[in-house]
Design a protein around this motif. Structure first.
Motif, PDB file in Angstrom:
ATOM      1  N   ALA A 237       0.913  -1.370  -0.092  1.00 12.92           N
ATOM      2  CA  ALA A 237       0.112   0.022   0.331  1.00 12.92           C
ATOM      3  C   ALA A 237       1.141   1.527   0.002  1.00 12.92           C
ATOM      4  CB  ALA A 237      -0.922   0.235   1.389  1.00 12.92           C
ATOM      5  N   GLN A 238       0.480   1.762  -0.707  1.00 16.52           N
ATOM      6  CA  GLN A 238       1.427   3.718  -1.166  1.00 16.52           C
ATOM      7  C   GLN A 238       0.949   4.427   0.033  1.00 16.52           C
ATOM      8  OE1 GLN A 238       0.486   5.061  -4.834  1.00 16.52           O
ATOM      9  NE2 GLN A 238       1.872   3.193  -6.051  1.00 16.52           N
ATOM     10  N   GLY A 239      -0.103   4.344   0.360  1.00 15.77           N
ATOM     11  CA  GLY A 239      -0.491   5.788   1.970  1.00 15.77           C
ATOM     12  C   GLY A 239       0.099   4.980   3.076  1.00 15.77           C
ATOM     13  N   PHE A 240       0.620   3.494   2.741  1.00 11.79           N
ATOM     14  CA  PHE A 240       1.417   3.159   4.085  1.00 11.79           C
ATOM     15  C   PHE A 240       2.867   3.565   4.087  1.00 11.79           C
ATOM     16  CE2 PHE A 240      -2.553   1.073   5.712  1.00 11.79           C
ATOM     17  CZ  PHE A 240      -2.463   0.864   7.302  1.00 11.79           C
ATOM     18  N   GLU A 241       3.187   3.349   3.192  1.00 12.95           N
ATOM     19  CA  GLU A 241       4.697   3.789   2.912  1.00 12.95           C
ATOM     20  C   GLU A 241       5.457   5.109   2.728  1.00 12.95           C
ATOM     21  OE1 GLU A 241       7.296   2.449   1.765  1.00 12.95           O
ATOM     22  OE2 GLU A 241       6.621   0.253   1.622  1.00 12.95           O
ATOM     23  N   LYS A 242       4.215   6.186   2.787  1.00 14.71           N
ATOM     24  CA  LYS A 242       4.429   7.152   3.462  1.00 14.71           C
ATOM     25  C   LYS A 242       4.629   7.658   5.199  1.00 14.71           C
ATOM     26  CE  LYS A 242       2.051   8.749  -0.911  1.00 14.71           C
ATOM     27  NZ  LYS A 242       0.598   9.825  -1.218  1.00 14.71           N
ATOM     28  N   ASN A 243       3.736   6.308   5.622  1.00 16.06           N
ATOM     29  CA  ASN A 243       3.671   6.571   7.336  1.00 16.06           C
ATOM     30  C   ASN A 243       4.071   5.235   7.233  1.00 16.06           C
ATOM     31  OD1 ASN A 243       3.504   7.492   9.570  1.00 16.06           O
ATOM     32  ND2 ASN A 243       1.240   7.650   9.341  1.00 16.06           N
ATOM     33  N   ARG A 244       6.111   5.576   7.366  1.00  8.87           N
ATOM     34  CA  ARG A 244       6.288   4.270   7.384  1.00  8.87           C
ATOM     35  C   ARG A 244       5.832   3.289   9.269  1.00  8.87           C
ATOM     36  NH1 ARG A 244       9.927   1.091   5.440  1.00  8.87           N
ATOM     37  NH2 ARG A 244      10.177   2.476   3.458  1.00  8.87           N
ATOM     38  N   GLN A 245       5.995   4.345   9.828  1.00  7.00           N
ATOM     39  CA  GLN A 245       5.973   3.873  11.537  1.00  7.00           C
ATOM     40  C   GLN A 245       4.655   3.407  11.951  1.00  7.00           C
ATOM     41  OE1 GLN A 245       6.566   7.567  14.041  1.00  7.00           O
ATOM     42  NE2 GLN A 245       6.411   5.746  15.426  1.00  7.00           N
ATOM     43  N   LYS A 246       4.032   4.306  11.491  1.00  8.47           N
ATOM     44  CA  LYS A 246       2.193   3.395  11.468  1.00  8.47           C
ATOM     45  C   LYS A 246       1.689   2.500  10.770  1.00  8.47           C
ATOM     46  CE  LYS A 246      -2.829   4.463  10.774  1.00  8.47           C
ATOM     47  NZ  LYS A 246      -3.855   5.852   9.997  1.00  8.47           N
ATOM     48  N   ARG A 247       2.682   1.645   9.247  1.00  2.00           N
ATOM     49  CA  ARG A 247       2.499   0.545   9.057  1.00  2.00           C
ATOM     50  C   ARG A 247       3.078  -0.525  10.068  1.00  2.00           C
ATOM     51  NH1 ARG A 247       6.155  -0.772   3.947  1.00  2.00           N
ATOM     52  NH2 ARG A 247       7.755  -0.770   5.668  1.00  2.00           N
ATOM     53  N   ASP A 248       4.349  -0.222  10.018  1.00  2.00           N
ATOM     54  CA  ASP A 248       5.249  -1.417  11.127  1.00  2.00           C
ATOM     55  C   ASP A 248       4.398  -1.563  12.731  1.00  2.00           C
ATOM     56  OD1 ASP A 248       6.994  -0.929   8.896  1.00  2.00           O
ATOM     57  OD2 ASP A 248       8.531   0.266  10.359  1.00  2.00           O
ATOM     58  N   ARG A 249       3.834   0.018  13.343  1.00  2.00           N
ATOM     59  CA  ARG A 249       2.725  -0.257  14.466  1.00  2.00           C
ATOM     60  C   ARG A 249       1.903  -1.305  14.184  1.00  2.00           C
ATOM     61  NH1 ARG A 249      -2.230   1.140  16.686  1.00  2.00           N
ATOM     62  NH2 ARG A 249      -1.815   1.710  19.360  1.00  2.00           N
ATOM     63  N   VAL A 250       1.055  -2.067  12.684  1.00  2.00           N
ATOM     64  CA  VAL A 250       0.069  -2.374  13.143  1.00  2.00           C
ATOM     65  C   VAL A 250       0.808  -3.491  12.182  1.00  2.00           C
ATOM     66  CG1 VAL A 250      -1.852  -2.986  10.884  1.00  2.00           C
ATOM     67  CG2 VAL A 250      -1.147  -0.604  11.965  1.00  2.00           C
ATOM     68  N   LEU A 251       1.993  -4.117  11.701  1.00  2.00           N
ATOM     69  CA  LEU A 251       2.102  -4.698  11.250  1.00  2.00           C
ATOM     70  C   LEU A 251       2.650  -5.544  12.626  1.00  2.00           C
ATOM     71  CD1 LEU A 251       5.390  -4.365   8.045  1.00  2.00           C
ATOM     72  CD2 LEU A 251       2.367  -5.631   8.070  1.00  2.00           C
ATOM     73  N   LYS A 252       3.511  -4.898  13.559  1.00  2.00           N
ATOM     74  CA  LYS A 252       3.745  -5.365  15.079  1.00  2.00           C
ATOM     75  C   LYS A 252       2.243  -6.214  15.462  1.00  2.00           C
ATOM     76  CE  LYS A 252       8.075  -2.688  15.341  1.00  2.00           C
ATOM     77  NZ  LYS A 252       8.203  -1.757  16.653  1.00  2.00           N
ATOM     78  N   LEU A 253       1.392  -5.641  15.020  1.00  2.00           N
ATOM     79  CA  LEU A 253       0.394  -6.035  16.370  1.00  2.00           C
ATOM     80  C   LEU A 253      -0.052  -7.311  15.285  1.00  2.00           C
ATOM     81  CD1 LEU A 253      -1.726  -5.422  17.898  1.00  2.00           C
ATOM     82  CD2 LEU A 253      -2.964  -4.335  16.600  1.00  2.00           C
ATOM     83  N   VAL A 254       0.223  -7.166  13.800  1.00  2.00           N
ATOM     84  CA  VAL A 254      -0.424  -8.645  13.514  1.00  2.00           C
ATOM     85  C   VAL A 254       0.229  -9.568  13.579  1.00  2.00           C
ATOM     86  CG1 VAL A 254      -0.573  -9.813  10.939  1.00  2.00           C
ATOM     87  CG2 VAL A 254      -1.793  -7.192  11.257  1.00  2.00           C
ATOM     88  N   ALA A 255       1.877  -9.314  13.950  1.00  2.00           N
ATOM     89  CA  ALA A 255       2.797 -10.692  14.068  1.00  2.00           C
ATOM     90  C   ALA A 255       2.208 -10.942  15.352  1.00  2.00           C
ATOM     91  CB  ALA A 255       3.881 -10.271  14.283  1.00  2.00           C
ATOM     92  N   ALA A 256       1.935  -9.841  16.833  1.00  2.00           N
ATOM     93  CA  ALA A 256       1.697 -10.395  18.075  1.00  2.00           C
ATOM     94  C   ALA A 256       0.939 -11.081  18.229  1.00  2.00           C
ATOM     95  CB  ALA A 256       1.922  -9.191  18.755  1.00  2.00           C
ATOM     96  N   VAL A 257      -0.827 -10.662  17.759  1.00  2.00           N
ATOM     97  CA  VAL A 257      -1.667 -12.037  17.621  1.00  2.00           C
ATOM     98  C   VAL A 257      -1.159 -13.333  17.168  1.00  2.00           C
ATOM     99  CG1 VAL A 257      -3.863 -12.148  15.953  1.00  2.00           C
ATOM    100  CG2 VAL A 257      -3.371  -9.438  17.428  1.00  2.00           C
ATOM    101  N   VAL A 258      -0.532 -13.296  15.751  1.00  2.00           N
ATOM    102  CA  VAL A 258      -0.890 -14.622  15.409  1.00  2.00           C
ATOM    103  C   VAL A 258       0.799 -15.590  16.756  1.00  2.00           C
ATOM    104  CG1 VAL A 258       0.192 -16.313  13.561  1.00  2.00           C
ATOM    105  CG2 VAL A 258      -1.282 -14.251  13.130  1.00  2.00           C
ATOM    106  N   VAL A 259       2.041 -14.603  16.669  1.00  2.00           N
ATOM    107  CA  VAL A 259       2.414 -15.697  17.760  1.00  2.00           C
ATOM    108  C   VAL A 259       1.633 -15.885  19.083  1.00  2.00           C
ATOM    109  CG1 VAL A 259       4.587 -15.005  19.039  1.00  2.00           C
ATOM    110  CG2 VAL A 259       4.344 -14.278  16.460  1.00  2.00           C
TER     111      VAL A 259
END
Length: 369
Positions: free
Chosen positions: A237-259
């Motif tokens: 997603a290009q929108g998330f590329e502009k806000n890398r910090q927000k994207r990384d936070r969402v990805l960490k939450l996604v990983a935390a749920v699965v783990v």
């Protein structure tokens, strides 16, 4: 005819064994009976800690969602049902802690044995099923945002009812077979699964593999697939590329749920699978059986701990939930101060709260005052 109630109860007959199997038929095993005394003290302590933390966290989630019923969403419906399932599951922990403390002696009667076991099994399935529903809902909301707008509260409510129905059906064998039986060799009145003696191994293995499949493998595949596609979508997603910090936070939450899901439930289901192999005679090594007996209580504790982690992953981390929690806390502080403060301070504080309330009425959803 049911299994002989006078047969020794192996230590693998834990309070949660209705999620796993029932006491091993020692007449078909040459392994000696191993009872680990530490279970009678350590496990009740762990259960009490999980009970307190889980009750507090999930109660806060339920209170916040009930306070903001007007802004109910599809996600909040699933979250409310997940917290309810976790609360009901945790509510049985004091009974099982006492069961351990008294050395596998059930003191609450036959009815409570059957009810507590059935409620525990039902809400284990319901909790896992609602986590799966929330994962699918997040997938639709992030990967297909336009299509997800077609979701309605009525559809979510119907899905919630279906989930509870499936959980009830999955728990029917526990309700039917679970009961209290006196174990003469141990001198205790145990709460056990009493399968037909002539088909005992098949029943135990079948129940265990059903729980492995419905309670872990299928949900894990769905959850992992949803969050894999969410991750791919966010990375592209290009929108998330502009806000890398927000994207990384969402990805960490996604990983935390699965783990969190895997870490909490994988040990229990591995031990459940191995125990099923013991019942069908595939595994008959006494050392392996002893390891299963020693490890299973901690696998069970990890499964219960998931009910403590769920409020953190699905409630407190979300920005919208944090706003609602802050609002609820602020109102509670005002009500307390309104009773305790002087009349002059009341007027000043009331003015602040009224200003905050007017802001709340006029603001758009998702924005802060």
């Amino acid at each position: 005819m049911y299994g002989n109630a006078s047969e020794p109860l192996l230590p693998t007959e834990e309070p949660l064994r209705e999620l796993n199997s029932s006491p091993t038929n020692v007449s078909s095993s040459s392994c000696s009976l191993n009872i680990f005394d530490y279970q009678f003290t350590l496990i009740p302590v762990l259960y009490c800690i999980i009970f307190i933390l889980g009750i507090v966290g999930n109660s806060v989630v339920v209170a916040v969602l009930c306070r903001h019923r007007a802004s109910k969403t599809v996600a909040s419906i699933y979250l409310f049902n997940l917290a309810t399932a976790d609360l009901l599951c945790l509510a049985t922990l004091p009974f099982w802690a006492a069961y351990y403390s008294y050395g596998y002696n059930w003191i609450f009667g036959s009815v409570m044995c059957k009810v507590s076991s059935s409620v525990l099994s039902l809400n284990m399935f319901a909790s896992i099923f609602f986590i799966t529903c929330m994962s699918m809902d997040r997938y639709r909301a992030i990967v297909h945002p336009i299509r997800s707008q077609r979701r309605t509260l009525q559809q979510a409510s119907v899905i919630a009812l279906v989930v509870w129905g499936l959980a009830c059906v999955s728990s029917l064998p526990t309700f039917y077979f679970r009961d209290t039986y006196y174990i003469e060799s141990l001198g205790v009145n145990a709460c056990i699964m009493a399968f037909p003696n002539e088909k005992y191994g098949k029943w135990s293995a079948g129940m265990a593999w059903m729980k492995n499949t419905l309670g872990f493998l299928v949900p894990l595949i769905v959850i992992a697939t949803c969050y894999t596609w969410i991750r791919r979508h966010l990375l592209k997603a290009q929108g998330f590329e502009k806000n890398r910090q927000k994207r990384d936070r969402v990805l960490k939450l996604v990983a935390a749920v699965v783990v969190a899901f895997v870490l909490c439930w994988l040990p229990f289901h591995i031990l459940t699978f191995l125990d099923a192999l013991v019942h069908v005679g595939v595994v008959n090594n006494c050392d392996v059986i002893s390891v299963i007996d020693a490890a299973l209580p901690f696998g069970i504790c990890l499964g219960f701990a998931n009910s403590c982690i769920n409020p953190l992953l699905y409630g407190f981390i979300g920005n919208q939930f944090q706003e609602r929690l802050h609002h609820l806390f602020k109102l509670r502080v005002y009500q307390f101060s309104n009773r305790e403060s002087s009349s002059s301070r009341k007027g000043s504080y009331l003015k602040d709260v009224e200003t905050y309330g007017n802001c709340e009425k006029g603001r758009e959803p998702g924005t802060a005052c």
